[in-house]
Design a protein around this motif. Structure first.
Motif, short mmCIF file in Angstrom:
data_model
loop_
_atom_site.label_atom_id
_atom_site.label_comp_id
_atom_site.label_asym_id
_atom_site.label_seq_id
_atom_site.Cartn_x
_atom_site.Cartn_y
_atom_site.Cartn_z
N THR A 1 19.66 -31.84 -3.60
CA THR A 1 19.65 -30.60 -2.62
C THR A 1 18.05 -30.07 -2.15
N HIS A 2 17.55 -30.18 -2.56
CA HIS A 2 15.62 -29.82 -2.82
C HIS A 2 14.99 -30.62 -1.58
N THR A 3 14.44 -29.90 -1.05
CA THR A 3 13.95 -30.32 0.38
C THR A 3 12.75 -31.24 0.17
N VAL A 4 12.49 -32.33 1.62
CA VAL A 4 11.29 -32.68 0.86
C VAL A 4 9.93 -32.32 0.35
N GLU A 5 9.44 -31.39 1.05
CA GLU A 5 8.52 -30.47 0.43
C GLU A 5 8.92 -30.75 -1.24
N ARG A 6 9.53 -29.23 -1.65
CA ARG A 6 10.16 -29.31 -3.48
C ARG A 6 10.11 -30.83 -3.83
N GLN A 7 10.55 -31.97 -3.26
CA GLN A 7 11.04 -33.45 -3.95
C GLN A 7 9.71 -33.63 -4.43
N ARG A 8 8.25 -33.53 -2.99
CA ARG A 8 7.29 -33.65 -3.46
C ARG A 8 6.05 -33.81 -4.71
N VAL A 9 6.71 -31.92 -4.49
CA VAL A 9 5.41 -31.34 -6.00
C VAL A 9 6.59 -31.91 -7.19
N THR A 10 7.62 -32.44 -6.79
CA THR A 10 8.14 -32.40 -8.18
C THR A 10 8.04 -34.23 -8.80
N LEU A 11 7.84 -35.18 -7.40
CA LEU A 11 7.52 -35.94 -7.96
C LEU A 11 6.72 -36.27 -8.80
N LEU A 12 5.24 -35.46 -8.67
CA LEU A 12 4.00 -35.29 -8.83
C LEU A 12 3.71 -34.32 -10.27
N GLU A 13 4.53 -34.12 -10.07
CA GLU A 13 4.92 -32.67 -11.04
C GLU A 13 5.31 -34.00 -12.27
N GLU A 14 6.51 -34.98 -12.50
CA GLU A 14 6.67 -35.80 -13.42
C GLU A 14 5.30 -37.05 -13.77
N PHE A 15 5.61 -36.61 -12.60
CA PHE A 15 3.99 -38.08 -13.24
C PHE A 15 3.08 -37.34 -13.74
N TRP A 16 2.55 -36.42 -13.55
CA TRP A 16 2.26 -35.65 -14.62
C TRP A 16 2.23 -36.28 -15.71
N HIS A 17 3.44 -35.48 -15.74
CA HIS A 17 4.12 -35.06 -17.33
C HIS A 17 3.99 -36.21 -17.97
N ILE A 18 4.28 -37.75 -17.67
CA ILE A 18 4.15 -38.96 -17.75
C ILE A 18 2.85 -39.27 -17.79
N LEU A 19 1.24 -38.97 -16.65
CA LEU A 19 0.02 -39.84 -17.88
C LEU A 19 -0.08 -38.58 -19.04
N LEU A 20 0.04 -37.87 -18.97
CA LEU A 20 -0.21 -36.47 -20.02
C LEU A 20 0.61 -37.12 -21.29
N GLY A 21 1.38 -37.33 -20.57
CA GLY A 21 2.26 -38.03 -22.57
C GLY A 21 2.72 -36.81 -23.26
N HIS A 22 2.94 -36.02 -22.07
CA HIS A 22 3.95 -34.47 -22.10
C HIS A 22 4.85 -34.71 -23.40
#
Length: 125
Positions: free
Chosen positions: A19-40
């Protein structure tokens, strides 16, 4: 939200809100990638009374969001856009993000006053 698909956390699924815009989904996807890469730490879903909520570390959320914004909106490109007096909407359109994310990034780079055209004047008193 991101979910590990194996015990070693080598494979992940990232769930996006459709239900989020594509623009919001882009930042969400990268935010999740960073959580994974940083080992959060993984968040947990908890039931409180008749509702469900998730636990999270505010500092980790901030770090991942900041890095996602920096990934989507590189410093050099934002500095150049601000120097060219581009509006937040113009920058957002060029990078496929929201104007709110552009504003956040500009503020984090310390360029907000320049972006909105305000100058600092020192009093001679």
């Amino acid at each position: 939200m991101s979910v590990p698909l194996d015990p070693d956390h080598e494979n992940w699924a990232v769930l996006l809100n459709d239900t989020h815009t594509v623009e919001r989904q882009r930042v969400t996807l990268l935010e999740e990638f960073w959580h994974i890469l940083l080992g959060h730490k993984l968040t947990k879903i908890a039931r409180i009374a008749d509702a469900y909520g998730r636990t999270y570390d505010k500092s980790e959320e901030h770090d991942a969001y900041y890095l996602a914004s920096a990934t989507l909106l590189p410093r050099a490109a934002i500095v150049a856009a601000v120097n060219k007096k581009r509006s937040s909407e113009q920058i957002a359109y060029a990078f496929g993000t929201s104007s709110e994310l552009v504003d956040y990034r500009i503020k984090r780079l310390g360029l907000w006053r320049e972006h909105v055209g305000k100058q600092i004047r020192l009093s001679s008193d």
